[in-house]
Motif scaffolding. Sequence first.
Motif, PDB file in Angstrom:
ATOM      1  N   VAL A  46      48.703  56.627  43.714  1.00  0.00           N
ATOM      2  CA  VAL A  46      48.615  57.508  42.559  1.00  0.00           C
ATOM      3  C   VAL A  46      49.985  57.546  41.896  1.00  0.00           C
ATOM      4  O   VAL A  46      50.979  57.884  42.515  1.00  0.00           O
ATOM      5  CB  VAL A  46      48.159  58.920  42.978  1.00  0.00           C
ATOM      6  CG1 VAL A  46      48.119  59.832  41.781  1.00  0.00           C
ATOM      7  CG2 VAL A  46      46.800  58.850  43.639  1.00  0.00           C
ATOM      8  N   ASP A  48      52.654  58.453  38.483  1.00  0.00           N
ATOM      9  CA  ASP A  48      52.991  59.588  37.630  1.00  0.00           C
ATOM     10  C   ASP A  48      52.644  59.343  36.172  1.00  0.00           C
ATOM     11  O   ASP A  48      53.040  60.113  35.310  1.00  0.00           O
ATOM     12  CB  ASP A  48      54.492  59.892  37.741  1.00  0.00           C
ATOM     13  CG  ASP A  48      54.842  60.460  39.101  1.00  0.00           C
ATOM     14  OD1 ASP A  48      53.968  61.094  39.709  1.00  0.00           O
ATOM     15  OD2 ASP A  48      55.978  60.265  39.540  1.00  0.00           O
ATOM     16  N   TRP A  52      44.881  58.313  34.619  1.00  0.00           N
ATOM     17  CA  TRP A  52      44.550  57.581  35.831  1.00  0.00           C
ATOM     18  C   TRP A  52      43.201  56.910  35.684  1.00  0.00           C
ATOM     19  O   TRP A  52      42.316  57.390  34.990  1.00  0.00           O
ATOM     20  CB  TRP A  52      44.477  58.524  37.023  1.00  0.00           C
ATOM     21  CG  TRP A  52      45.795  59.076  37.453  1.00  0.00           C
ATOM     22  CD1 TRP A  52      47.033  58.575  37.196  1.00  0.00           C
ATOM     23  CD2 TRP A  52      46.007  60.237  38.249  1.00  0.00           C
ATOM     24  NE1 TRP A  52      47.992  59.346  37.774  1.00  0.00           N
ATOM     25  CE2 TRP A  52      47.398  60.377  38.428  1.00  0.00           C
ATOM     26  CE3 TRP A  52      45.163  61.174  38.821  1.00  0.00           C
ATOM     27  CZ2 TRP A  52      47.950  61.411  39.165  1.00  0.00           C
ATOM     28  CZ3 TRP A  52      45.718  62.203  39.552  1.00  0.00           C
ATOM     29  CH2 TRP A  52      47.102  62.319  39.725  1.00  0.00           C
ATOM     30  N   GLU A  56      42.332  55.726  41.001  1.00  0.00           N
ATOM     31  CA  GLU A  56      43.498  56.586  41.195  1.00  0.00           C
ATOM     32  C   GLU A  56      43.090  58.050  41.284  1.00  0.00           C
ATOM     33  O   GLU A  56      43.622  58.807  42.105  1.00  0.00           O
ATOM     34  CB  GLU A  56      44.494  56.388  40.057  1.00  0.00           C
ATOM     35  CG  GLU A  56      45.177  55.034  40.083  1.00  0.00           C
ATOM     36  CD  GLU A  56      45.960  54.747  38.824  1.00  0.00           C
ATOM     37  OE1 GLU A  56      47.047  54.162  38.948  1.00  0.00           O
ATOM     38  OE2 GLU A  56      45.506  55.108  37.717  1.00  0.00           O
ATOM     39  N   ALA A  57      42.133  58.470  40.460  1.00  0.00           N
ATOM     40  CA  ALA A  57      41.653  59.856  40.508  1.00  0.00           C
ATOM     41  C   ALA A  57      40.973  60.144  41.845  1.00  0.00           C
ATOM     42  O   ALA A  57      41.171  61.199  42.432  1.00  0.00           O
ATOM     43  CB  ALA A  57      40.699  60.126  39.348  1.00  0.00           C
ATOM     44  N   TYR A  60      43.613  60.594  44.448  1.00  0.00           N
ATOM     45  CA  TYR A  60      44.278  61.891  44.269  1.00  0.00           C
ATOM     46  C   TYR A  60      43.430  63.024  44.841  1.00  0.00           C
ATOM     47  O   TYR A  60      43.945  63.955  45.452  1.00  0.00           O
ATOM     48  CB  TYR A  60      44.548  62.133  42.784  1.00  0.00           C
ATOM     49  CG  TYR A  60      45.190  63.463  42.494  1.00  0.00           C
ATOM     50  CD1 TYR A  60      46.505  63.717  42.857  1.00  0.00           C
ATOM     51  CD2 TYR A  60      44.478  64.476  41.857  1.00  0.00           C
ATOM     52  CE1 TYR A  60      47.101  64.940  42.591  1.00  0.00           C
ATOM     53  CE2 TYR A  60      45.063  65.695  41.587  1.00  0.00           C
ATOM     54  CZ  TYR A  60      46.374  65.929  41.951  1.00  0.00           C
ATOM     55  OH  TYR A  60      46.959  67.144  41.696  1.00  0.00           O
ATOM     56  N   LYS A 104      45.818  64.097  35.367  1.00  0.00           N
ATOM     57  CA  LYS A 104      46.160  64.893  36.544  1.00  0.00           C
ATOM     58  C   LYS A 104      46.062  66.379  36.240  1.00  0.00           C
ATOM     59  O   LYS A 104      45.524  67.151  37.027  1.00  0.00           O
ATOM     60  CB  LYS A 104      47.565  64.551  37.049  1.00  0.00           C
ATOM     61  CG  LYS A 104      47.987  65.403  38.240  1.00  0.00           C
ATOM     62  CD  LYS A 104      49.450  65.255  38.553  1.00  0.00           C
ATOM     63  CE  LYS A 104      49.896  66.068  39.735  1.00  0.00           C
ATOM     64  NZ  LYS A 104      49.674  67.489  39.664  1.00  0.00           N
ATOM     65  N   ASP A 108      43.628  68.997  38.087  1.00  0.00           N
ATOM     66  CA  ASP A 108      44.142  70.203  38.742  1.00  0.00           C
ATOM     67  C   ASP A 108      43.410  71.448  38.245  1.00  0.00           C
ATOM     68  O   ASP A 108      43.083  72.342  39.027  1.00  0.00           O
ATOM     69  CB  ASP A 108      45.644  70.347  38.527  1.00  0.00           C
ATOM     70  CG  ASP A 108      46.455  69.324  39.311  1.00  0.00           C
ATOM     71  OD1 ASP A 108      45.930  68.754  40.283  1.00  0.00           O
ATOM     72  OD2 ASP A 108      47.622  69.096  38.939  1.00  0.00           O
TER      73      ASP A 108
END
Length: 121
Positions: A46, A48, A52, A56-57, A60, A104, A108
Amino acid sequence: MNNKVLAGSAVLLSLSIVFAGWWVGHAITVSAPAPQAEKKSEDISVSDKGLWTEAEAAAYLGMTEERFEQQLVNETQERSGLSTYEIYRFVPFFVRDNKKYFSKEQLDEWIEYNIMNRTVK
């Protein structure tokens, strides 16, 4: 005499705090990562970057790519039957050139929403 004892105590306390801070910091940096419950794509890291990919998600969120894809399929089916819904009820993403992209910050927010609003079924 009292001033010497007080000064000595202050120095001893200060040294104890410094040592304890170093000890805790050292323990955190050398501790092993927690064991993984499911096998994840180990070649996916993952980054920065702002957006994504689906892989990648999934990494995460701690899911396999297959499980994450099934989550998206199930949510798409559920969403198609609704005229309105809260924004973070479903995993947020957008599609470009037939590929899904994830933020991201949005993931979140989705996690936070689901922690606060979902009930176990």
